[in-house]
Design an enzyme around this catalytic site. Sequence first.
Site, short mmCIF file in Angstrom:
data_model
loop_
_atom_site.label_atom_id
_atom_site.label_comp_id
_atom_site.label_asym_id
_atom_site.label_seq_id
_atom_site.Cartn_x
_atom_site.Cartn_y
_atom_site.Cartn_z
N HIS A 107 0.86 -1.19 0.00
CA HIS A 107 0.00 0.00 0.00
C HIS A 107 0.89 1.23 0.00
O HIS A 107 1.50 1.57 1.02
CB HIS A 107 -0.91 0.02 1.23
CG HIS A 107 -1.89 1.15 1.22
ND1 HIS A 107 -3.24 0.97 1.32
CD2 HIS A 107 -1.71 2.49 1.12
CE1 HIS A 107 -3.85 2.13 1.28
NE2 HIS A 107 -2.94 3.08 1.16
N ASP B 242 1.48 2.66 3.53
CA ASP B 242 0.63 3.86 3.34
C ASP B 242 1.48 5.12 3.40
O ASP B 242 1.01 6.18 3.82
CB ASP B 242 -0.50 3.93 4.36
CG ASP B 242 -1.61 4.88 3.92
OD1 ASP B 242 -1.67 5.21 2.72
OD2 ASP B 242 -2.41 5.31 4.78
N LYS C 183 -9.44 0.06 -5.84
CA LYS C 183 -9.49 0.70 -4.53
C LYS C 183 -10.85 1.35 -4.28
O LYS C 183 -11.32 2.15 -5.08
CB LYS C 183 -8.38 1.77 -4.47
CG LYS C 183 -8.28 2.51 -3.15
CD LYS C 183 -7.74 1.65 -2.02
CE LYS C 183 -7.84 2.32 -0.67
NZ LYS C 183 -6.70 3.13 -0.31
N HIS D 234 1.62 5.40 -1.71
CA HIS D 234 1.27 6.58 -2.52
C HIS D 234 2.56 7.16 -3.11
O HIS D 234 3.43 7.59 -2.36
CB HIS D 234 0.59 7.65 -1.65
CG HIS D 234 -0.70 7.17 -1.06
ND1 HIS D 234 -1.92 7.36 -1.68
CD2 HIS D 234 -0.96 6.47 0.08
CE1 HIS D 234 -2.88 6.82 -0.94
NE2 HIS D 234 -2.32 6.27 0.14
N HIS E 44 -4.61 -0.54 5.85
CA HIS E 44 -4.14 0.25 7.00
C HIS E 44 -5.10 0.17 8.20
O HIS E 44 -5.67 1.17 8.62
CB HIS E 44 -3.88 1.70 6.62
CG HIS E 44 -4.88 2.35 5.71
ND1 HIS E 44 -6.22 2.37 5.97
CD2 HIS E 44 -4.73 3.00 4.53
CE1 HIS E 44 -6.85 3.01 5.00
NE2 HIS E 44 -5.96 3.39 4.11
N HIS F 120 -10.52 1.31 1.74
CA HIS F 120 -10.31 2.32 2.78
C HIS F 120 -11.54 2.21 3.68
O HIS F 120 -12.61 2.70 3.33
CB HIS F 120 -10.17 3.72 2.20
CG HIS F 120 -9.87 4.74 3.26
ND1 HIS F 120 -8.66 5.37 3.39
CD2 HIS F 120 -10.64 5.20 4.29
CE1 HIS F 120 -8.69 6.18 4.43
NE2 HIS F 120 -9.88 6.10 5.00
O1 DOR Z 1 -3.46 9.53 5.63
C1 DOR Z 1 -3.77 9.24 4.49
N1 DOR Z 1 -3.17 9.81 3.43
N2 DOR Z 1 -4.74 8.35 4.30
C2 DOR Z 1 -5.22 8.09 3.09
O2 DOR Z 1 -6.11 7.30 2.99
C3 DOR Z 1 -4.73 8.82 1.89
C4 DOR Z 1 -3.37 9.32 2.11
C5 DOR Z 1 -2.93 10.33 1.06
O3 DOR Z 1 -3.13 10.08 -0.12
O4 DOR Z 1 -2.35 11.34 1.44
ZN ZN Z 2 -3.31 5.11 1.51
#
Ligand code: DOR
Ligand code: ZN
Length: 369
Positions: free
Chosen positions: A23, A264, A109, A25, A184, A146
């Site tokens: 997971h 995450d 997702k 970003h 998460h 999520h």
């Molecule tokens: O804390 C988070 N940041 N939770 C999420 O689900 C998305 C993520 C983000 O993309 O910044």
């Molecule tokens: Zn995330």
Amino acid sequence: MQSPDSLDRPGSTLRITRPDDWHLHLRDGDALAWTVPWSAAQFARAIVMPNLKPPVVDTAQALAYRERVLAARPAGADFQPLMTLYLTDRTPPAEIARARASGAVFGVKLYPAGATTNSDSGVTDLRHVHGVLEAMQREGMPLLVHGEVTDPEVDVFDREAVFLERHLQPIRRDFPGLKIVLEHITTAQAVDFVLAHDARDARGAPLLGATLTAHHLLHNRNSMFRGGLRPHYYCLPVLKRETHRRRLVEAACSGDARFFLGTDSAPHARGAKEADCGCAGCFSAMHALELYAQAFEQAGCLQRLEGFASHFGADFYGLPRNAGSIELRRQDWEVPQRLDYLDGEIVPVDAGVRLGWRAVASAAPQQQA
Ligand code: DOR
Ligand code: ZN
């Protein structure tokens, strides 16, 4: 793997199979040249989240995004991005077969609309996506969830637990063959939910799994308020109380293959977090393994790190475990206070904290002071 007793001396090393991040970003555009090298230094593969602006909603967009990620790899890095689609009220069920046939999309997702960063295009009502979920069940395409309700009447600390009852339970009931990752997880209720649903797919792999972040294993909600407001510990789902953190650590250390690593890691520039309305997300890709090692060591279960970080996620997704290994060395070091990021800077999670393990990464990016 060595016995834990042999790992106490300075300079001791711990070698584990190369891990994956289930997971992550990475963002897009100029950010990729910064984010991709950090993850490529520690992880062989990562499930890449689709919450870009605009979101990655179809296979063609996922393939184009994949090319941009690949182009941002440092020379010689073999990091593999595993792409995902962003489920919307209008996703056509036929998109799932296209995604599956591409060989590049590994999950879809589900963001409840408004639940978190860039989730405005998310699902407003699960009834709108029943056709898509049916197609996913048929195609063996995992649903990555999520798990928080967006109902403003529900206390922010209860949103995960309420989601499980209101939404995940019905999805599980109506689509018993659908593969689901509860992402998460932050609560004892989520651990219990996973433990209570032990169905398996045709390969004998679990139909329901959960990812755990390093920051949810290391911190409870006090970390957000220690001596003042600490925005760099604000993420969604939000950190919970200590009893929940302990259950998460227990799950991670249990050796139960339904619980596996997903950082995450979610970079936001310092200005976007230290703001009137600060963004949710913790950046942990630079020191992810070290943070997990810290959490496992504190719990006395370092011998369980390898399964959690390097085996169980691959097994869940039906992918081969990685060849090769990564070394962690016992070394006292301090997480930098800041890192240069695009035009500004970023504050990594646990900035200024001393950690006891250091990953000896294959192609570590230049350490920005
Ligand atoms: O804390 C988070 N940041 N939770 C999420 O689900 C998305 C993520 C983000 O993309 O910044
Ligand atoms: Zn995330």
